[in-house]
Design a protein around this motif. Structure first.
Motif, PDB file in Angstrom:
ATOM      1  N   MET A   1       0.983  -1.366   0.243  1.00 11.34           N
ATOM      2  CA  MET A   1       0.205  -0.230   0.489  1.00 11.34           C
ATOM      3  C   MET A   1       0.701   1.349   0.259  1.00 11.34           C
ATOM      4  SD  MET A   1      -2.464   1.080   3.064  1.00 11.34           S
ATOM      5  CE  MET A   1      -1.257   0.400   3.997  1.00 11.34           C
TER       6      MET A   1
ATOM      7  N   SER B   1      -4.183   3.194  -4.083  1.00 11.65           N
ATOM      8  CA  SER B   1      -3.903   1.564  -2.595  1.00 11.65           C
ATOM      9  C   SER B   1      -4.719   0.977  -3.185  1.00 11.65           C
ATOM     10  CB  SER B   1      -3.716   2.103  -1.515  1.00 11.65           C
ATOM     11  OG  SER B   1      -4.267   1.004  -0.854  1.00 11.65           O
ATOM     12  N   ILE B   2      -6.551   2.236  -3.444  1.00  5.68           N
ATOM     13  CA  ILE B   2      -7.537   1.192  -3.753  1.00  5.68           C
ATOM     14  C   ILE B   2      -6.962   0.310  -5.575  1.00  5.68           C
ATOM     15  CG2 ILE B   2      -9.651   1.009  -4.935  1.00  5.68           C
ATOM     16  CD1 ILE B   2      -9.651   3.595  -2.637  1.00  5.68           C
TER      17      ILE B   2
ATOM     18  N   GLU C   1      -4.291  -0.792  -6.859  1.00  6.12           N
ATOM     19  CA  GLU C   1      -3.319  -2.020  -6.512  1.00  6.12           C
ATOM     20  C   GLU C   1      -4.109  -2.612  -6.100  1.00  6.12           C
ATOM     21  OE1 GLU C   1      -0.131   0.150  -4.213  1.00  6.12           O
ATOM     22  OE2 GLU C   1       0.374   0.176  -5.462  1.00  6.12           O
ATOM     23  N   THR C   2      -4.778  -2.585  -5.306  1.00  7.37           N
ATOM     24  CA  THR C   2      -5.475  -4.270  -4.549  1.00  7.37           C
ATOM     25  C   THR C   2      -6.424  -4.766  -5.604  1.00  7.37           C
ATOM     26  OG1 THR C   2      -6.107  -3.444  -2.630  1.00  7.37           O
ATOM     27  CG2 THR C   2      -7.542  -4.301  -2.750  1.00  7.37           C
TER      28      THR C   2
ATOM     29  N   LYS D   1      -3.967  -6.768  -8.191  1.00  7.67           N
ATOM     30  CA  LYS D   1      -4.350  -8.088  -7.281  1.00  7.67           C
ATOM     31  C   LYS D   1      -4.822  -9.154  -8.114  1.00  7.67           C
ATOM     32  CE  LYS D   1      -1.378  -6.176  -3.605  1.00  7.67           C
ATOM     33  NZ  LYS D   1      -1.154  -5.445  -2.045  1.00  7.67           N
TER      34      LYS D   1
ATOM     35  N   ALA E   1     -10.852  -7.866   0.012  1.00  8.15           N
ATOM     36  CA  ALA E   1      -8.949  -7.286   0.533  1.00  8.15           C
ATOM     37  C   ALA E   1      -9.489  -5.695   0.464  1.00  8.15           C
ATOM     38  CB  ALA E   1      -8.498  -7.632  -1.040  1.00  8.15           C
ATOM     39  N   ASP E   2      -9.973  -4.887  -0.314  1.00 11.99           N
ATOM     40  CA  ASP E   2     -10.495  -3.248  -0.702  1.00 11.99           C
ATOM     41  C   ASP E   2     -11.096  -2.925   1.016  1.00 11.99           C
ATOM     42  OD1 ASP E   2     -10.215  -1.224  -1.893  1.00 11.99           O
ATOM     43  OD2 ASP E   2     -13.041  -0.924  -1.998  1.00 11.99           O
TER      44      ASP E   2
ATOM     45  N   SER F   1      -7.925  -3.175   3.235  1.00 12.44           N
ATOM     46  CA  SER F   1      -6.735  -2.157   3.140  1.00 12.44           C
ATOM     47  C   SER F   1      -7.667  -0.767   3.719  1.00 12.44           C
ATOM     48  CB  SER F   1      -6.113  -2.666   1.620  1.00 12.44           C
ATOM     49  OG  SER F   1      -5.760  -1.346   0.765  1.00 12.44           O
ATOM     50  N   GLU F   2      -8.313  -0.386   3.364  1.00  6.83           N
ATOM     51  CA  GLU F   2      -9.151   0.734   3.304  1.00  6.83           C
ATOM     52  C   GLU F   2      -9.385   0.726   5.001  1.00  6.83           C
ATOM     53  OE1 GLU F   2     -12.513   1.953   1.103  1.00  6.83           O
ATOM     54  OE2 GLU F   2     -11.508   0.942  -1.014  1.00  6.83           O
TER      55      GLU F   2
ATOM     56  N   VAL G   1      -7.166   0.247   7.393  1.00  8.70           N
ATOM     57  CA  VAL G   1      -6.037   0.743   7.401  1.00  8.70           C
ATOM     58  C   VAL G   1      -5.405   2.127   7.366  1.00  8.70           C
ATOM     59  CG1 VAL G   1      -3.030   0.993   6.818  1.00  8.70           C
ATOM     60  CG2 VAL G   1      -4.431  -1.519   7.125  1.00  8.70           C
TER      61      VAL G   1
END
Length: 185
Positions: free
Chosen positions: A1, A55-56, A58-59, A62, A144-145, A148-149, A151
């Motif tokens: 991230m 970051s979003i 990139e998630t 994947k 996963a999103d 990640s968010e 964080v």
């Protein structure tokens, strides 16, 4: 991230300035007659979106998706069983042109995540259906999103998150409702 750096520095009052504070201070020097309060809220909302966007993306990457493709399969997944919608319902929900949606649907169909079928109700129309692979991928990418968010929210406690969410909801609803009669007179 990855998040774009913001080189904070202390202000005269000992509080930490952010990017928007610095922009407002520059405008206050250059055009002191203009009220920059909207930047304090809307400018930060835009900055926040820009900071987390990479970051979003990139998630979703994947999972072999871009944000737009995820939006399509997520819209189908959250619609509930049988995970199908008409293209009109989809582009209205997604706020896309029909051409923009068609392009995304073509890519998702080629990837085996959706199929387009004739409607059982009206043989002239089409419904977009999420495949079993699409259902699984939408769920995995969404989980996963959200992880990640989450964080990004660690700087706020539970009460602060709830208060911020409530204030943002109120602001969005007032903007969606349009200007009041008093504001337009």
């Amino acid at each position: 991230m990855r998040v774009a750096p913001d080189n904070n520095r202390g202000s005269k009052e000992g509080t930490v300035e952010d990017h928007v504070d610095r922009l407002r201070a520059q405008w206050a020097c250059e055009l002191p007659d203009i009220e920059t309060e909207p930047m304090a809220i809307l400018g930060r909302a835009k900055r926040l979106t820009n900071l987390v966007a990479l970051s979003i993306e990139e998630t979703f990457a994947k999972f072999g998706l871009d944000r737009g493709e995820f939006d399509v399969i997520a819209t189908l997944r959250r619609s509930g069983p049988p995970y199908q919608l008409t293209p009109t319902a989809m582009y209205t929900t997604l706020m896309l042109s029909s051409g923009g949606l068609t392009h995304r649907l073509d890519r998702l169909e080629k990837a085996g995540l959706i199929v387009r079928e004739k409607s059982a109700r009206d043989g002239r129309s089409v419904v977009v259906c999420l495949t079993a692979t699409g259902i699984t991928l939408a769920e995995k990418a969404f989980r996963a999103d959200m992880a990640s968010e989450l964080v990004f929210l660690e700087g706020l406690d539970v009460e602060e998150r709830a208060a911020l969410a409530a204030l943002l909801r109120k602001l969005v609803m007032s903007i969606e409702a349009g200007p009041s009669d008093e504001a337009t007179s």
